[in-house]
Scaffold this active site. Structure first.
Site, PDB file in Angstrom:
ATOM      1  N   ARG A 239      23.434  13.050  -3.150  1.00 45.64           N
ATOM      2  CA  ARG A 239      23.998  11.712  -2.977  1.00 45.64           C
ATOM      3  C   ARG A 239      22.982  10.826  -2.269  1.00 45.64           C
ATOM      4  NH1 ARG A 239      28.355  13.055  -0.525  1.00 45.64           N
ATOM      5  NH2 ARG A 239      29.876  12.815  -2.194  1.00 45.64           N
TER       6      ARG A 239
ATOM      7  N   LEU B 149      25.782  17.425  -6.563  1.00 38.48           N
ATOM      8  CA  LEU B 149      24.555  18.104  -6.151  1.00 38.48           C
ATOM      9  C   LEU B 149      23.786  17.298  -5.117  1.00 38.48           C
ATOM     10  CD1 LEU B 149      23.175  19.307  -9.614  1.00 38.48           C
ATOM     11  CD2 LEU B 149      24.578  20.587  -7.982  1.00 38.48           C
TER      12      LEU B 149
ATOM     13  N   ASP C  63       5.673   9.195  -5.920  1.00 35.95           N
ATOM     14  CA  ASP C  63       6.404   9.863  -4.838  1.00 35.95           C
ATOM     15  C   ASP C  63       6.365  11.383  -5.003  1.00 35.95           C
ATOM     16  OD1 ASP C  63       7.769   9.810  -2.428  1.00 35.95           O
ATOM     17  OD2 ASP C  63       9.742   9.674  -3.354  1.00 35.95           O
TER      18      ASP C  63
ATOM     19  N   SER D 220      21.887   6.319  -1.584  1.00 32.47           N
ATOM     20  CA  SER D 220      22.537   5.050  -1.272  1.00 32.47           C
ATOM     21  C   SER D 220      23.062   4.344  -2.514  1.00 32.47           C
ATOM     22  CB  SER D 220      21.563   4.128  -0.534  1.00 32.47           C
ATOM     23  OG  SER D 220      20.463   3.817  -1.362  1.00 32.47           O
TER      24      SER D 220
END
Length: 372
Positions: free
Chosen positions: A11, A9, A126, A13
């Site tokens: 990706r 779903l 965030d 780092s």
């Protein structure tokens, strides 16, 4: 709990998100996986998420450490699957903007989620459209707690997040508290209304260093969309006070006329099956380099992302931005989606009911069976 891993779903780092299916239920899961030696942030996210339970926060389903068939030891975080994607996805589907009725609904849901997590002494750090997902029942749920932290009056951990959504005190590296989340709510509402985060334009790519400086050191506040009613503008002004102690709390904002005078509606969820979007729900690492020559440097920075806690945010702005790339992508641009350098980082399965055939499609490309 036994489960079968399916298609990717998203990706980032240091982690990859998969669809998965539990063997003893019809529930579809989202599983975020990272190699154990790179899973510091993921383990912290799991610890925080496991302590929360709210209709307005993505659900925790478990975590595990498991050795894969190739010998690699992985850390897995199991979460609720959100079939309708993110607020960013919802805006893109509607021509880049969310209609006023749903803006009220989703803003109310986000604030209910923040009111809850703030009561638990946690700051999300965030909040933005791509970190808020739409559940099968249509609620907006706060997701992606990779940057979240517990409020500690003694020890101040390094600030994290996405520059275009950062409050002034965060951009200056001073502190990151509940008030900073409220600023981000205002920015997210602007994103829903205009289709772009504040400080940016849909047809341009502003240097993130400039964005961070404007947020932290100018006297500006984000421009309020002219199409908003005065009630909505007043609500945003309460969120976007440059002085943190002047911002309203989540509880106060939930009692603002902008939210209380509008009826709570059932959102219209557009039917469909699978659609892909270049946004990330559970990892803030999707970042397009500002300049091509920085790519090699960025790879090295990503390898050192675990050293972020030792980073002084009073250092060079360029270094700070480089490190932030590893934990919080700047979603302030609308890049050419036809280009060849996009990767699929979010898949949606739409519809409130998951049939057997749909479930097979969502979790197709199975690669292993896990046990919790």
């Amino acid at each position: 709990m036994e489960w079968t891993r399916g298609r990717i779903l998203g990706r980032g780092s240091t982690a990859t998100v998969y669809a998965a299916a539990g063997h003893n239920s019809d529930e579809i899961l989202a599983v975020k996986s990272s190699e154990v030696h790179r899973s510091e942030f993921l383990q912290r996210e799991a610890k925080i998420l496991s302590s929360l339970s709210s209709p307005y926060v993505i659900g925790y389903r478990g975590s595990e450490t498991k050795r894969e068939s190739n010998g690699v030891v992985m850390y897995n975080l199991l979460m609720e699957y959100a079939p309708y994607g993110t607020l960013t996805d919802a805006a893109a589907k509607d021509g880049g903007r969310v209609d006023e009725t749903r803006v009220v609904k989703y803003t109310r849901d986000i604030l209910k989620g923040l009111e809850y997590i703030h009561s638990k002494g946690i700051v999300h750090c965030d909040v933005k459209g791509s970190n808020v997902v739409i559940s099968e029942k249509g609620e907006a749920k706060i997701a992606d707690f990779g940057c979240a932290k517990r409020v500690d009056p003694v020890f101040e951990s390094p600030v994290m997040g996405t520059p275009a959504f950062m409050a002034p005190e965060v951009a200056r590296g001073e502190k990151q508290g509940k008030e900073s989340d409220i600023w981000a709510v205002g920015c997210t509402m602007i994103e829903m209304v205009t289709g772009s985060p504040p400080w940016t334009k849909a047809d341009s790519r502003e240097d993130p260093v400039s964005v961070l400086y404007r947020v932290g050191y100018s006297s500006e506040t984000p421009e309020l969309p002219c199409l908003l009613a005065e009630e909505a503008k007043d609500f945003l002004e309460k969120c976007l006070k440059r002085e943190a102690n002047e911002r309203w709390t989540a509880t106060q904002l939930l009692n603002h006329p902008f939210l209380t005078t509008k009826p709570d509606i059932e959102p219209v969820l557009v039917p469909g099956l699978i659609s892909n979007s270049p946004t990330s729900v559970t990892d803030q690492t999707f970042w397009r380099s500002v300049e091509e020559e920085e790519e090699e440097e960025t790879e090295e920075i990503q390898k050192d992302s675990r050293d972020l806690d030792r980073l002084s945010l009073w250092g060079c702005y360029s270094e700070r931005i480089g490190r932030l790339k590893c934990v919080g992508g700047l979603d302030g641009t609308r890049c050419d989606m036809e280009g060849g350098d996009w990767i699929m980082v979010r898949a949606r399965c739409e519809g409130t009911m998951i049939s057997g055939s749909q479930k097979e499609l969502i979790i197709s490309e199975n690669v292993l069976v896990g046990e919790l």
